[in-house]
Write a protein that holds these residues in place. Structure first.
Motif, PDB file in Angstrom:
ATOM      1  N   ALA A   1       1.706  17.923  -2.744  1.00 46.81           N
ATOM      2  CA  ALA A   1       1.415  17.300  -1.447  1.00 46.81           C
ATOM      3  C   ALA A   1       0.966  15.852  -1.636  1.00 46.81           C
ATOM      4  N   ILE A   2       1.415  15.003  -0.727  1.00 44.19           N
ATOM      5  CA  ILE A   2       0.987  13.602  -0.709  1.00 44.19           C
ATOM      6  C   ILE A   2       0.583  13.251   0.717  1.00 44.19           C
ATOM      7  N   GLU A   3      -0.321  12.291   0.826  1.00 42.24           N
ATOM      8  CA  GLU A   3      -0.807  11.864   2.143  1.00 42.24           C
ATOM      9  C   GLU A   3      -1.121  10.387   2.063  1.00 42.24           C
ATOM     10  N   ASN A   4      -0.807   9.652   3.134  1.00 44.50           N
ATOM     11  CA  ASN A   4      -1.154   8.229   3.147  1.00 44.50           C
ATOM     12  C   ASN A   4      -2.145   7.919   4.264  1.00 44.50           C
ATOM     13  N   VAL A   5      -2.614   6.676   4.260  1.00 47.11           N
ATOM     14  CA  VAL A   5      -3.622   6.242   5.234  1.00 47.11           C
ATOM     15  C   VAL A   5      -3.056   6.105   6.647  1.00 47.11           C
ATOM     16  N   LEU A   6      -1.757   6.305   6.800  1.00 45.37           N
ATOM     17  CA  LEU A   6      -1.104   6.127   8.090  1.00 45.37           C
ATOM     18  C   LEU A   6      -0.941   7.422   8.881  1.00 45.37           C
TER      19      LEU A   6
ATOM     20  N   ASN B   1      -2.262   3.749   0.037  1.00 43.96           N
ATOM     21  CA  ASN B   1      -3.674   4.129   0.036  1.00 43.96           C
ATOM     22  C   ASN B   1      -4.521   3.076  -0.675  1.00 43.96           C
ATOM     23  N   LYS B   2      -3.972   2.454  -1.721  1.00 41.71           N
ATOM     24  CA  LYS B   2      -4.677   1.365  -2.426  1.00 41.71           C
ATOM     25  C   LYS B   2      -4.924   0.184  -1.496  1.00 41.71           C
ATOM     26  N   SER B   3      -3.894  -0.171  -0.713  1.00 38.37           N
ATOM     27  CA  SER B   3      -4.014  -1.338   0.168  1.00 38.37           C
ATOM     28  C   SER B   3      -4.731  -0.999   1.472  1.00 38.37           C
ATOM     29  N   GLY B   4      -4.726   0.281   1.847  1.00 35.90           N
ATOM     30  CA  GLY B   4      -5.345   0.696   3.099  1.00 35.90           C
ATOM     31  C   GLY B   4      -4.510   0.400   4.323  1.00 35.90           C
ATOM     32  N   LYS B   5      -3.215   0.114   4.133  1.00 39.75           N
ATOM     33  CA  LYS B   5      -2.336  -0.201   5.266  1.00 39.75           C
ATOM     34  C   LYS B   5      -0.896   0.195   4.952  1.00 39.75           C
ATOM     35  N   ALA B   6      -0.006  -0.049   5.901  1.00 39.67           N
ATOM     36  CA  ALA B   6       1.399   0.337   5.727  1.00 39.67           C
ATOM     37  C   ALA B   6       2.051  -0.383   4.553  1.00 39.67           C
ATOM     38  N   GLN B   7       1.741  -1.659   4.399  1.00 43.70           N
ATOM     39  CA  GLN B   7       2.319  -2.415   3.284  1.00 43.70           C
ATOM     40  C   GLN B   7       1.639  -1.981   1.993  1.00 43.70           C
ATOM     41  N   PRO B   8       2.425  -1.485   1.018  1.00 38.42           N
ATOM     42  CA  PRO B   8       1.817  -1.045  -0.241  1.00 38.42           C
ATOM     43  C   PRO B   8       1.118  -2.190  -0.963  1.00 38.42           C
ATOM     44  N   GLU B   9       0.213  -1.854  -1.860  1.00 38.21           N
ATOM     45  CA  GLU B   9      -0.414  -2.852  -2.727  1.00 38.21           C
ATOM     46  C   GLU B   9       0.709  -3.697  -3.325  1.00 38.21           C
ATOM     47  N   ALA B  10       0.529  -5.020  -3.350  1.00 40.53           N
ATOM     48  CA  ALA B  10       1.618  -5.962  -3.649  1.00 40.53           C
ATOM     49  C   ALA B  10       2.321  -5.712  -4.979  1.00 40.53           C
ATOM     50  N   PHE B  11       1.582  -5.564  -6.067  1.00 35.89           N
ATOM     51  CA  PHE B  11       2.226  -5.394  -7.374  1.00 35.89           C
ATOM     52  C   PHE B  11       2.934  -4.042  -7.462  1.00 35.89           C
ATOM     53  N   ASP B  12       2.291  -2.977  -7.001  1.00 38.35           N
ATOM     54  CA  ASP B  12       2.923  -1.662  -7.047  1.00 38.35           C
ATOM     55  C   ASP B  12       4.166  -1.632  -6.154  1.00 38.35           C
ATOM     56  N   GLY B  13       4.067  -2.187  -4.970  1.00 37.88           N
ATOM     57  CA  GLY B  13       5.216  -2.232  -4.068  1.00 37.88           C
ATOM     58  C   GLY B  13       6.381  -2.994  -4.676  1.00 37.88           C
ATOM     59  N   ALA B  14       6.081  -4.152  -5.291  1.00 35.35           N
ATOM     60  CA  ALA B  14       7.134  -4.955  -5.926  1.00 35.35           C
ATOM     61  C   ALA B  14       7.803  -4.165  -7.050  1.00 35.35           C
ATOM     62  N   TYR B  15       7.002  -3.485  -7.845  1.00 29.96           N
ATOM     63  CA  TYR B  15       7.541  -2.698  -8.956  1.00 29.96           C
ATOM     64  C   TYR B  15       8.464  -1.591  -8.437  1.00 29.96           C
ATOM     65  N   LEU B  16       7.980  -0.811  -7.496  1.00 31.05           N
ATOM     66  CA  LEU B  16       8.736   0.341  -7.006  1.00 31.05           C
ATOM     67  C   LEU B  16      10.011  -0.071  -6.279  1.00 31.05           C
ATOM     68  N   ILE B  17       9.921  -1.056  -5.419  1.00 32.03           N
ATOM     69  CA  ILE B  17      11.083  -1.480  -4.642  1.00 32.03           C
ATOM     70  C   ILE B  17      12.131  -2.135  -5.549  1.00 32.03           C
TER      71      ILE B  17
END
Length: 184
Positions: free
Chosen positions: A8-13, A122-138
């Protein structure tokens, strides 16, 4: 698949996704899923290049659309199918929690990718992922997934540069066992 199911996974949204089980199929694992979405929330416009996704409403009302189409809605017992390669989004269009059951086929890296995206949100606390992790994954998984609201210049230039800087700064130790992207 490297996860023990159910996972299971859950986000802040207000989105919760449960990967229940996997069934063997011709193209790989068919992932059986269940999701719960708070009113007004749901994933942004995105594309799974290699997976089909089906959701059947158990409780509530789902709103959905494919890129360039109009908003549509489905209620309890109705099923929505998103074909691979078609940009789509869905949201809870009701006033109570949306509950769906469905599948994603073939699974490939979707459990890792979505788990990591939710963690980055969850790291960023918003819809946009934490910048470095988001850049890596995308950047790493662009052959499998696309986030359609990100402008092409950002995807082709800004995110790869951010990912490179993240590597230089040692930001990706938590991704050292990340699965290789699937290329077709």
């Amino acid at each position: 698949m490297n996860y023990i199911l159910p996972h299971a996974i859950e986000n802040v949204l207000g989105e919760k996704l449960v990967f229940l089980s996997a069934e063997k199929g011709e193209e790989g694992d068919k992932l059986i899923v269940e999701n719960f979405v708070d009113p007004g929330f749901g994933p942004i416009m995105h594309t799974h290049w290699l997976q089909d996704e089906s959701l059947t409403v158990v409780k509530g009302r789902i709103g959905y659309m494919v890129k360039g189409g109009t908003e549509q809605f489905a209620g309890e017992g109705e099923t929505v199918l998103f074909k691979r390669g078609v940009a789509h989004r869905f949201w809870n269009a009701g006033e109570e929690e949306l509950h769906c059951r469905g599948w994603i086929y073939p699974a490939h890296n979707i459990v890792f990718y979505l788990t990591s995206i939710f963690e980055a949100q969850n790291k960023s606390g918003k819809a946009q992922p934490e910048a470095f992790d988001g850049a890596y994954l995308i950047t790493r998984y662009k052959s499998e997934f696309d986030v359609d609201i990100i402008p092409p210049f950002v995807k082709k230039v800004i995110l790869p540069v951010t990912c490179f800087i993240g590597k230089l700064l040692g930001k990706y130790k938590h991704f050292e066992h990340a699965p290789a992207p699937v290329r077709k």
